[in-house]
Enzyme design. Structure first.
Site, PDB file in Angstrom:
ATOM      1  N   GLY A 144      -3.458  -8.598  -9.551  1.00  0.00           N
ATOM      2  CA  GLY A 144      -2.770  -8.703  -8.269  1.00  0.00           C
ATOM      3  C   GLY A 144      -3.019 -10.048  -7.611  1.00  0.00           C
ATOM      4  N   LYS A 167     -12.376 -10.591  -7.538  1.00  0.00           N
ATOM      5  CA  LYS A 167     -11.492 -10.975  -6.441  1.00  0.00           C
ATOM      6  C   LYS A 167     -11.902 -12.364  -5.969  1.00  0.00           C
ATOM      7  CE  LYS A 167      -9.367  -9.337  -2.169  1.00  0.00           C
ATOM      8  NZ  LYS A 167      -9.253  -8.200  -1.219  1.00  0.00           N
ATOM      9  N   ASP A 262      -5.336  -1.256   6.189  1.00  0.00           N
ATOM     10  CA  ASP A 262      -4.211  -1.629   5.326  1.00  0.00           C
ATOM     11  C   ASP A 262      -3.956  -0.520   4.317  1.00  0.00           C
ATOM     12  OD1 ASP A 262      -2.164  -3.245   4.470  1.00  0.00           O
ATOM     13  OD2 ASP A 262      -3.413  -4.564   3.255  1.00  0.00           O
TER      14      ASP A 262
END
Length: 338
Positions: A144, A167, A262
């Site tokens: 992603g 990440k 989120d």
């Protein structure tokens, strides 16, 4: 050998609390939890009880201060944008000292000095080795990409069976690791697998790397789209199951003063049991292993209500079209509605 027993840390913390040394007591609980003193679940519950007690003390002190201040109206909430740069800088200053006590936190004031810049494209990074904290990660692909961060899957120390998610964020970002640590402290062992795990955080002056669990089965959005592609609807019982999972996630988070901020299918990973799925084990699921149900990840917009005064309300936009609560759309204040 007594360092392995939760009673040692709880007893010492209670002694400190009785003598008004609340900060020291919180540190003692944190040390015991980081050492996984047994029974760990009981120690986490005692720590959570202490945090609630501490919150009540702070609320009483805050209420008394408000009464003394004549220019502040009674019960008037303070309104904050939790995602503004100024708010995040303030929060970082508040939590910076405490981050060092968490296992897996590494900080350097220097830029990352690897052979390949971490901000390079996937084509450049693919199959390249990255050394962090004495371990070598080899990037195999991307899972992603966002506005500020990219997530890659990588093997660990040339072991193809051990896969993690890296990440990589520019500029560096510490708050997400803090949120994962709070989940470790506040969520019971039974519910904890529903919210993802961060094992290490490497901070450099130019970039940060968060090392997380890698789950190979995609997101809830992928599940939805896979049904749309073949023109089918998801089975009703599966819809009910996923809905219950999501409601349980929110109820668990809100009960300990945490807001994800989120919550959407893109950030919910699908997990599968390692063994055969039968009707009996489906109905009696107790989360005895990590790979069951759904897993909520991406805590970059997470909000820890313990970092704000108790009467705080929020005013800000998550910026995700289609997942903005009605309060955001109408420019009103919100808390758990997000």
């Amino acid at each position: 050998m007594f360092q392995e027993h939760a009673l040692l840390y709880d007893s010492y913390a209670q002694y400190l609390i009785a003598h008004g040394k609340l900060v020291e007591a919180d540190k003692v609980y944190g040390i015991g939890i980081s050492r996984k003193a047994e029974p760990l679940d009981n120690l986490k519950k005692m720590h959570l009880t202490f945090l609630k007690h501490l919150e009540n003390i702070l609320e009483e002190a805050d209420a008394e201060e408000q009464c003394k201040s004549s220019n502040i109206q009674k019960n008037e909430p303070s309104v904050i944008d939790p995602w503004s740069p100024s708010t995040r800088n303030t929060l970082l200053e508040k939590i910076n000292g405490g981050l060092r006590k968490f296992s897996g936190y590494y900080k350097s004031n220097k830029v990352y000095c690897g052979k390949v810049p971490l901000t390079s494209s996937l084509n450049v990074l693919r199959n390249k080795g990255i050394k962090l904290g004495g371990r070598k990660y080899q990037i195999k692909g991307s899972t992603g990409t966002g506005a500020f961060a990219k997530v890659y899957k990588a093997t660990v120390d040339s072991n193809a069976e051990e896969m993690v998610a890296l990440k990589i964020q520019n500029p560096s970002f510490t708050l997400e690791f803090y949120m994962y640590c709070q989940l470790d402290l506040r969520i019971s062992d039974v519910e904890r697998p529903s919210f993802g795990y961060a094992h290490e955080m490497h901070i450099f002056s130019d970039v940060s790397v968060l090392v997380c669990d890698y789950l190979p089965y995609g997101t809830l959005l992928d599940v939805i789209n896979s049904h749309l592609v073949v023109g089918r609807y998801m089975d009703e019982v599966l819809c009910m199951y996923y809905t219950i999972e999501m409601l349980n996630m929110l109820e668990t988070l809100h009960s300990v003063g945490i807001i994800h901020g989120d919550f959407k299918p893109d950030n919910i990973l699908v997990c599968y049991p390692s063994g055969e799925i039968t009707e009996d084990n489906f109905r009696s699921e107790k989360r005895v292993e990590r790979n069951q149900g759904l897993c909520l990840v991406d805590w970059g917009r997470g909000i820890d209500l313990a970092l704000f005064p108790s009467c705080t309300e929020f005013h800000g936009d998550c910026g995700t079209s289609g997942f903005r609560c009605i309060e955001m759309q109408e420019h009103r204040n919100w808390t758990y509605q997000a």
